[in-house]
Design a protein around this motif. Sequence first.
Motif, PDB file in Angstrom:
ATOM      1  N   ARG A  71      27.223 -41.503   9.463  1.00 19.80           N
ATOM      2  CA  ARG A  71      26.670 -41.623  10.818  1.00 19.80           C
ATOM      3  C   ARG A  71      25.157 -41.455  10.807  1.00 19.80           C
ATOM      4  NH1 ARG A  71      31.265 -37.482  12.682  1.00 19.80           N
ATOM      5  NH2 ARG A  71      32.995 -38.957  12.997  1.00 19.80           N
ATOM      6  N   HIS A  72      24.668 -40.628   9.891  1.00 17.32           N
ATOM      7  CA  HIS A  72      23.222 -40.399   9.796  1.00 17.32           C
ATOM      8  C   HIS A  72      22.508 -41.641   9.274  1.00 17.32           C
ATOM      9  CE1 HIS A  72      19.416 -38.414   8.965  1.00 17.32           C
ATOM     10  NE2 HIS A  72      19.471 -38.909   7.734  1.00 17.32           N
ATOM     11  N   ASN A  73      23.098 -42.285   8.233  1.00 19.29           N
ATOM     12  CA  ASN A  73      22.468 -43.457   7.623  1.00 19.29           C
ATOM     13  C   ASN A  73      23.578 -44.336   7.056  1.00 19.29           C
ATOM     14  OD1 ASN A  73      21.071 -45.335   6.087  1.00 19.29           O
ATOM     15  ND2 ASN A  73      19.511 -43.876   5.391  1.00 19.29           N
ATOM     16  N   SER A  74      23.765 -45.496   7.639  1.00 24.45           N
ATOM     17  CA  SER A  74      24.866 -46.373   7.233  1.00 24.45           C
ATOM     18  C   SER A  74      24.743 -46.841   5.791  1.00 24.45           C
ATOM     19  CB  SER A  74      24.952 -47.582   8.168  1.00 24.45           C
ATOM     20  OG  SER A  74      23.744 -48.337   8.120  1.00 24.45           O
ATOM     21  N   PHE A  75      23.538 -46.726   5.212  1.00 28.90           N
ATOM     22  CA  PHE A  75      23.354 -47.109   3.815  1.00 28.90           C
ATOM     23  C   PHE A  75      24.238 -46.288   2.880  1.00 28.90           C
ATOM     24  CE2 PHE A  75      21.271 -45.802  -0.154  1.00 28.90           C
ATOM     25  CZ  PHE A  75      21.107 -47.018  -0.804  1.00 28.90           C
ATOM     26  N   CYS A  76      24.591 -45.078   3.297  1.00 25.97           N
ATOM     27  CA  CYS A  76      25.205 -44.102   2.398  1.00 25.97           C
ATOM     28  C   CYS A  76      26.580 -44.501   1.870  1.00 25.97           C
ATOM     29  CB  CYS A  76      25.299 -42.744   3.087  1.00 25.97           C
ATOM     30  SG  CYS A  76      23.677 -42.016   3.452  1.00 25.97           S
ATOM     31  N   VAL A  77      27.312 -45.333   2.573  1.00 25.96           N
ATOM     32  CA  VAL A  77      28.645 -45.719   2.110  1.00 25.96           C
ATOM     33  C   VAL A  77      28.782 -47.240   2.183  1.00 25.96           C
ATOM     34  CG1 VAL A  77      31.131 -45.437   2.355  1.00 25.96           C
ATOM     35  CG2 VAL A  77      29.607 -43.539   2.943  1.00 25.96           C
ATOM     36  N   MET A  78      29.079 -47.843   1.061  1.00 23.21           N
ATOM     37  CA  MET A  78      29.314 -49.286   0.984  1.00 23.21           C
ATOM     38  C   MET A  78      30.741 -49.510   0.501  1.00 23.21           C
ATOM     39  SD  MET A  78      27.385 -52.131  -1.461  1.00 23.21           S
ATOM     40  CE  MET A  78      28.439 -51.856  -2.892  1.00 23.21           C
ATOM     41  N   ALA A  79      31.516 -50.272   1.267  1.00 15.80           N
ATOM     42  CA  ALA A  79      32.909 -50.532   0.909  1.00 15.80           C
ATOM     43  C   ALA A  79      33.011 -51.735  -0.013  1.00 15.80           C
ATOM     44  CB  ALA A  79      33.737 -50.764   2.168  1.00 15.80           C
ATOM     45  N   LEU A  80      34.053 -51.731  -0.856  1.00 13.31           N
ATOM     46  CA  LEU A  80      34.325 -52.823  -1.783  1.00 13.31           C
ATOM     47  C   LEU A  80      35.737 -53.341  -1.580  1.00 13.31           C
ATOM     48  CD1 LEU A  80      32.939 -51.204  -5.068  1.00 13.31           C
ATOM     49  CD2 LEU A  80      31.823 -53.015  -3.735  1.00 13.31           C
ATOM     50  N   ALA A  81      35.919 -54.632  -1.800  1.00 13.15           N
ATOM     51  CA  ALA A  81      37.258 -55.227  -1.730  1.00 13.15           C
ATOM     52  C   ALA A  81      37.277 -56.493  -2.576  1.00 13.15           C
ATOM     53  CB  ALA A  81      37.637 -55.557  -0.284  1.00 13.15           C
ATOM     54  N   ARG A  82      38.457 -56.846  -3.025  1.00  9.63           N
ATOM     55  CA  ARG A  82      38.608 -58.124  -3.729  1.00  9.63           C
ATOM     56  C   ARG A  82      38.540 -59.260  -2.724  1.00  9.63           C
ATOM     57  NH1 ARG A  82      43.926 -56.302  -6.902  1.00  9.63           N
ATOM     58  NH2 ARG A  82      43.987 -54.985  -5.041  1.00  9.63           N
ATOM     59  N   LYS A  83      37.810 -60.295  -3.073  1.00  8.14           N
ATOM     60  CA  LYS A  83      37.588 -61.399  -2.152  1.00  8.14           C
ATOM     61  C   LYS A  83      38.905 -62.062  -1.757  1.00  8.14           C
ATOM     62  CE  LYS A  83      34.044 -64.890  -1.414  1.00  8.14           C
ATOM     63  NZ  LYS A  83      32.875 -65.565  -2.030  1.00  8.14           N
ATOM     64  N   SER A  84      39.842 -62.109  -2.694  1.00  5.65           N
ATOM     65  CA  SER A  84      41.127 -62.763  -2.416  1.00  5.65           C
ATOM     66  C   SER A  84      41.950 -62.027  -1.376  1.00  5.65           C
ATOM     67  CB  SER A  84      41.928 -62.885  -3.723  1.00  5.65           C
ATOM     68  OG  SER A  84      42.187 -61.600  -4.269  1.00  5.65           O
ATOM     69  N   LYS A  85      41.650 -60.749  -1.174  1.00  5.49           N
ATOM     70  CA  LYS A  85      42.412 -59.954  -0.205  1.00  5.49           C
ATOM     71  C   LYS A  85      41.608 -59.593   1.030  1.00  5.49           C
ATOM     72  CE  LYS A  85      45.692 -57.878  -3.427  1.00  5.49           C
ATOM     73  NZ  LYS A  85      46.406 -56.631  -3.796  1.00  5.49           N
ATOM     74  N   HIS A  86      40.373 -60.071   1.078  1.00  4.01           N
ATOM     75  CA  HIS A  86      39.475 -59.640   2.152  1.00  4.01           C
ATOM     76  C   HIS A  86      39.629 -60.492   3.404  1.00  4.01           C
ATOM     77  CE1 HIS A  86      35.986 -57.927   4.065  1.00  4.01           C
ATOM     78  NE2 HIS A  86      35.391 -59.103   4.146  1.00  4.01           N
ATOM     79  N   ASP A  87      39.808 -59.846   4.521  1.00  2.00           N
ATOM     80  CA  ASP A  87      39.853 -60.502   5.824  1.00  2.00           C
ATOM     81  C   ASP A  87      38.655 -60.010   6.635  1.00  2.00           C
ATOM     82  OD1 ASP A  87      40.286 -61.518   8.328  1.00  2.00           O
ATOM     83  OD2 ASP A  87      42.268 -60.597   8.622  1.00  2.00           O
ATOM     84  N   PRO A  88      37.628 -60.839   6.846  1.00  2.00           N
ATOM     85  CA  PRO A  88      36.435 -60.387   7.566  1.00  2.00           C
ATOM     86  C   PRO A  88      36.733 -59.863   8.965  1.00  2.00           C
ATOM     87  CG  PRO A  88      36.055 -62.522   6.520  1.00  2.00           C
ATOM     88  CD  PRO A  88      37.523 -62.247   6.413  1.00  2.00           C
ATOM     89  N   GLU A  89      37.818 -60.360   9.581  1.00  2.00           N
ATOM     90  CA  GLU A  89      38.162 -59.907  10.930  1.00  2.00           C
ATOM     91  C   GLU A  89      38.809 -58.522  10.925  1.00  2.00           C
ATOM     92  OE1 GLU A  89      37.239 -61.567  13.596  1.00  2.00           O
ATOM     93  OE2 GLU A  89      36.315 -63.042  12.252  1.00  2.00           O
ATOM     94  N   ALA A  90      39.463 -58.188   9.832  1.00  2.00           N
ATOM     95  CA  ALA A  90      40.119 -56.886   9.716  1.00  2.00           C
ATOM     96  C   ALA A  90      39.957 -56.380   8.287  1.00  2.00           C
ATOM     97  CB  ALA A  90      41.592 -56.995  10.097  1.00  2.00           C
ATOM     98  N   PRO A  91      38.741 -56.023   7.901  1.00  2.00           N
ATOM     99  CA  PRO A  91      38.488 -55.644   6.508  1.00  2.00           C
ATOM    100  C   PRO A  91      39.190 -54.346   6.121  1.00  2.00           C
ATOM    101  CG  PRO A  91      36.566 -55.179   7.868  1.00  2.00           C
ATOM    102  CD  PRO A  91      37.527 -55.934   8.737  1.00  2.00           C
ATOM    103  N   VAL A  92      39.657 -54.314   4.897  1.00  2.00           N
ATOM    104  CA  VAL A  92      40.300 -53.121   4.345  1.00  2.00           C
ATOM    105  C   VAL A  92      39.551 -52.750   3.070  1.00  2.00           C
ATOM    106  CG1 VAL A  92      42.392 -52.143   3.357  1.00  2.00           C
ATOM    107  CG2 VAL A  92      42.546 -53.706   5.315  1.00  2.00           C
ATOM    108  N   ALA A  93      39.053 -51.535   3.003  1.00  2.00           N
ATOM    109  CA  ALA A  93      38.316 -51.076   1.830  1.00  2.00           C
ATOM    110  C   ALA A  93      39.278 -50.733   0.701  1.00  2.00           C
ATOM    111  CB  ALA A  93      37.458 -49.871   2.186  1.00  2.00           C
ATOM    112  N   GLU A  94      38.972 -51.242  -0.486  1.00  3.50           N
ATOM    113  CA  GLU A  94      39.754 -50.895  -1.678  1.00  3.50           C
ATOM    114  C   GLU A  94      38.985 -49.938  -2.583  1.00  3.50           C
ATOM    115  OE1 GLU A  94      42.204 -54.209  -3.464  1.00  3.50           O
ATOM    116  OE2 GLU A  94      40.657 -55.385  -2.444  1.00  3.50           O
TER     117      GLU A  94
END
Length: 410
Positions: A71-94
Amino acid sequence: MAKSDTRLVPEDSIRAARLGKHRLDEMEPGKIAKHLVSFQPSEQNIVDIVAKARLSIPGIAQTEEVLKVARHNSFCVMALARKSKHDPEAPVAEGFVAALPLNELGLRLLALGSFDAVSPDLRLLANSDERPAGIYMWGVYAPGPLAAGMALFMERVSAPLYEDVNLYSRPNTEAGRRYNEVLGATRGVTIYGIEAPNVWVFSRARKPPAYDSYVANSGTKDVGITVARTFDDLMRVAAIRNAVYLGEQECPYDEEYDGNDFSATHLLAYVGDEPIGCLRVRFFADFAKFERMAIRKEFRKSRAAILLAQAALKLAAKKGYRRGYAHSQSRLVGFWKRFGFVPLEGSKPFVFSDFDYVEIVADIEPDGEAIKLGADPYAIIRPEGRWHKPGILERSVARPATNPSVAKKR
């Protein structure tokens, strides 16, 4: 994020990385982005992925602490996911990469061993619009193929706000230390005059481009690359090609020196101050052609061939090219594949100078600061491959525009 400030990387990811020996500054985000995506996680994403990480990695920070920092700085956490499983409308972090942008006080406390990474004090973190003094690698959860997601993190910190800011970590397990070594970090650093023997650093001081890494009389035995700019340089190129093509491959002189050497750019590879390899690049309207790579026999166990290929691609990217082309001997197609080259669709093998060849092509990601119309006119007149350094013509600016030859005619 971990109880003792370790990186959060599962053992299988460490083993994979160790085999690859990937330095952070040599990762290629363009290639990784074909398979993985990074995105800004929602708070629910963070809750879910931290819970998942906790099953594999005991001792990580409480979820509320992670949310507080994000919440202080959004840079602090970056999520990763496999492109084959990624849904931009409902992203799920792996997986995730978590980093703390430290301000000067935070970095000083890190050096003194007083920085609390389990419950970070927000007063020690840079704001979202503030350039940090250092970036602390808080935690990485990247199981399996997600380990390559570090390339996407490095792309993120290439933004102007984070450019050249060093990365720091404090691994406390053997696995964490090995992972840091694989990524090119070194143990022990001096920060603001404070010796920090247990802090690891990945220095991001701006390095010369791959095509201008040779430093004369450096006293090292590292491989360095430079553009051939003088007649002596061209003699070195010729000596290498004479040994490899005329001597080893028995190529006729007139076929080796084909009339294209003075319309091309040549790259020279050195070990220390000894010229050991070369590569020729010719530039056409919409592609750059790579050719005449030669490495002296006694240096073929070095990384010179790899570094020459990388340097040639970087040189073409700096000129704004998006397509690479080459004629590869059939036996060497596998070598060029590691740089993204594939056989040209519809082409057939062909022969010249007694060897069989295959046409190969590769996509090139143009440099973000490619030389083009509208660039600094002084940069455009700098020596080939030295666009990052002021040239002799810029130093002439100290003299006024007296137009001496014009004045004499008057």
